[in-house]
Design a protein around this motif. Structure first.
Motif, short mmCIF file in Angstrom:
data_model
loop_
_atom_site.label_atom_id
_atom_site.label_comp_id
_atom_site.label_asym_id
_atom_site.label_seq_id
_atom_site.Cartn_x
_atom_site.Cartn_y
_atom_site.Cartn_z
N HIS A 1 0.85 -1.19 0.00
CA HIS A 1 0.00 0.00 0.00
C HIS A 1 0.88 1.23 0.00
CE1 HIS A 1 -3.11 2.65 2.30
NE2 HIS A 1 -3.20 2.81 0.99
N ASN A 2 0.59 2.14 -0.90
CA ASN A 2 1.28 3.43 -0.93
C ASN A 2 0.25 4.52 -0.67
OD1 ASN A 2 2.73 5.75 -1.50
ND2 ASN A 2 2.76 5.41 -3.71
N PRO A 3 0.07 4.92 0.59
CA PRO A 3 -1.00 5.88 0.94
C PRO A 3 -0.82 7.24 0.27
CG PRO A 3 -0.03 4.90 2.93
CD PRO A 3 0.85 4.52 1.78
N LEU A 4 0.40 7.60 -0.08
CA LEU A 4 0.64 8.91 -0.69
C LEU A 4 -0.11 9.05 -2.01
CD1 LEU A 4 4.42 9.68 -0.17
CD2 LEU A 4 2.45 10.53 1.11
N CYS A 5 -0.25 7.94 -2.71
CA CYS A 5 -0.90 7.98 -4.02
C CYS A 5 -2.19 7.18 -4.02
CB CYS A 5 0.07 7.43 -5.07
SG CYS A 5 -0.57 7.37 -6.74
N GLY A 6 -2.29 6.23 -3.10
CA GLY A 6 -3.48 5.37 -3.06
C GLY A 6 -3.28 4.05 -3.76
N ASP A 7 -2.05 3.76 -4.16
CA ASP A 7 -1.78 2.49 -4.86
C ASP A 7 -1.89 1.31 -3.89
OD1 ASP A 7 -0.88 4.10 -7.06
OD2 ASP A 7 1.05 4.28 -6.06
N ARG A 8 -2.57 0.28 -4.34
CA ARG A 8 -2.64 -0.97 -3.57
C ARG A 8 -2.41 -2.12 -4.51
NH1 ARG A 8 -4.67 -1.19 1.48
NH2 ARG A 8 -5.67 0.70 2.24
N GLY B 1 -4.06 0.99 -8.89
CA GLY B 1 -3.03 1.99 -8.65
C GLY B 1 -2.90 2.90 -9.85
N CYS B 2 -1.99 3.85 -9.74
CA CYS B 2 -1.76 4.78 -10.83
C CYS B 2 -1.01 4.05 -11.96
CB CYS B 2 -0.96 5.97 -10.34
SG CYS B 2 0.69 5.53 -9.79
N ALA B 3 -0.86 4.72 -13.06
CA ALA B 3 -0.21 4.13 -14.23
C ALA B 3 1.20 3.66 -13.91
CB ALA B 3 -0.17 5.14 -15.38
N ILE B 4 1.92 4.43 -13.10
CA ILE B 4 3.31 4.07 -12.82
C ILE B 4 3.39 2.82 -11.95
CG2 ILE B 4 5.42 4.83 -11.61
CD1 ILE B 4 4.74 7.68 -12.67
N SER B 5 2.52 2.72 -10.94
CA SER B 5 2.59 1.54 -10.07
C SER B 5 2.16 0.29 -10.84
CB SER B 5 1.73 1.73 -8.81
OG SER B 5 0.35 1.70 -9.12
N THR B 6 1.16 0.42 -11.69
CA THR B 6 0.70 -0.73 -12.48
C THR B 6 1.76 -1.16 -13.49
OG1 THR B 6 -1.59 -0.01 -12.26
CG2 THR B 6 -1.12 -1.56 -14.04
N SER C 1 7.99 12.46 -6.40
CA SER C 1 6.79 12.04 -5.66
C SER C 1 6.26 10.71 -6.18
CB SER C 1 5.70 13.11 -5.75
OG SER C 1 5.30 13.25 -7.10
N ARG C 2 6.74 10.27 -7.35
CA ARG C 2 6.24 9.02 -7.91
C ARG C 2 7.18 7.84 -7.69
NH1 ARG C 2 2.00 10.60 -10.99
NH2 ARG C 2 1.09 8.71 -10.14
N VAL C 3 8.31 8.10 -7.04
CA VAL C 3 9.27 7.01 -6.85
C VAL C 3 8.64 5.87 -6.06
CG1 VAL C 3 11.43 6.38 -5.65
CG2 VAL C 3 11.36 8.39 -7.13
N LYS C 4 7.84 6.21 -5.05
CA LYS C 4 7.21 5.16 -4.24
C LYS C 4 6.16 4.38 -5.03
CE LYS C 4 8.24 6.97 0.26
NZ LYS C 4 7.80 7.78 1.40
N CYS C 5 5.56 5.03 -6.01
CA CYS C 5 4.62 4.31 -6.89
C CYS C 5 5.37 3.21 -7.64
CB CYS C 5 4.01 5.27 -7.91
SG CYS C 5 3.09 6.63 -7.19
N ALA C 6 6.57 3.55 -8.12
CA ALA C 6 7.34 2.60 -8.92
C ALA C 6 7.99 1.53 -8.05
CB ALA C 6 8.41 3.35 -9.72
ZN ZN Z 1 0.96 5.83 -7.60
#
Ligand code: ZN
Length: 157
Positions: A34-41, A62-67, A121-126
């Protein structure tokens, strides 16, 4: 191809058509991230033969980057053993977080993830999927990029 174009094309492609999307049932190991900053799960499930990842699926929202990152990761780690996955994890972590780290051609499409460096800010998504994979290989459970109130969570940096 310019790295910027590679980044855009690869992220768009893997977000639109995620590889290995779904869940293995039964699985030998699973973990939630879970990345609460972006909402990715996402949930990563694995099938292991000895030390080798013989199959992997991920699912979640999740966002495009996390997916896209999870999709790229699933392709990259299938068939690798723990040692090789650990090495790749360290490589990707450096690629995402060290702005001056050279981009290694041997990473192939994974090199596209270096484009995220321009968006701190997107590093955690990736990186979420990689930390989740590590958790699955370690003992399963739930990880969060921000710690907080999730049970058995581990704060990531
Ligand atoms: Zn994200």
């Amino acid at each position: 191809m310019e790295l910027k174009d590679l980044y855009r094309d690869v992220i768009l492609d893997h977000n639109r058509q995620p590889r290995n999307f779904g869940r293995l049932d039964p699985a030998d190991a699973t973990a939630d991230g879970h990345n609460p900053l972006c909402g990715d799960r996402l949930t990563v499930s694995l099938r292991l033969t000895g030390d080798k990842i013989t199959d992997i699926r991920f699912e979640g929202k999740g966002c495009a980057i996390s997916t896209a990152s999870a999709s790229l990761m699933s392709e990259a780690v299938k068939g690798r053993d723990r040692g090789a996955v650990h090495e790749l994890f360290n490589h990707i972590h450096a690629l995402l977080t060290q702005t001056n780290a050279p981009v290694d051609e041997s990473l192939g499409k994974l090199a596209a993830l270096s484009g995220v460096r321009e968006f701190p800010s997107r590093v955690k998504c990736a990186s979420l999927c990689w930390h989740t994979l590590n958790a699955a290989l370690a003992q399963g459970g739930t990880i969060s990029t921000e710690g907080g109130n999730e049970s058995s969570s581990e704060v990531l940096r």
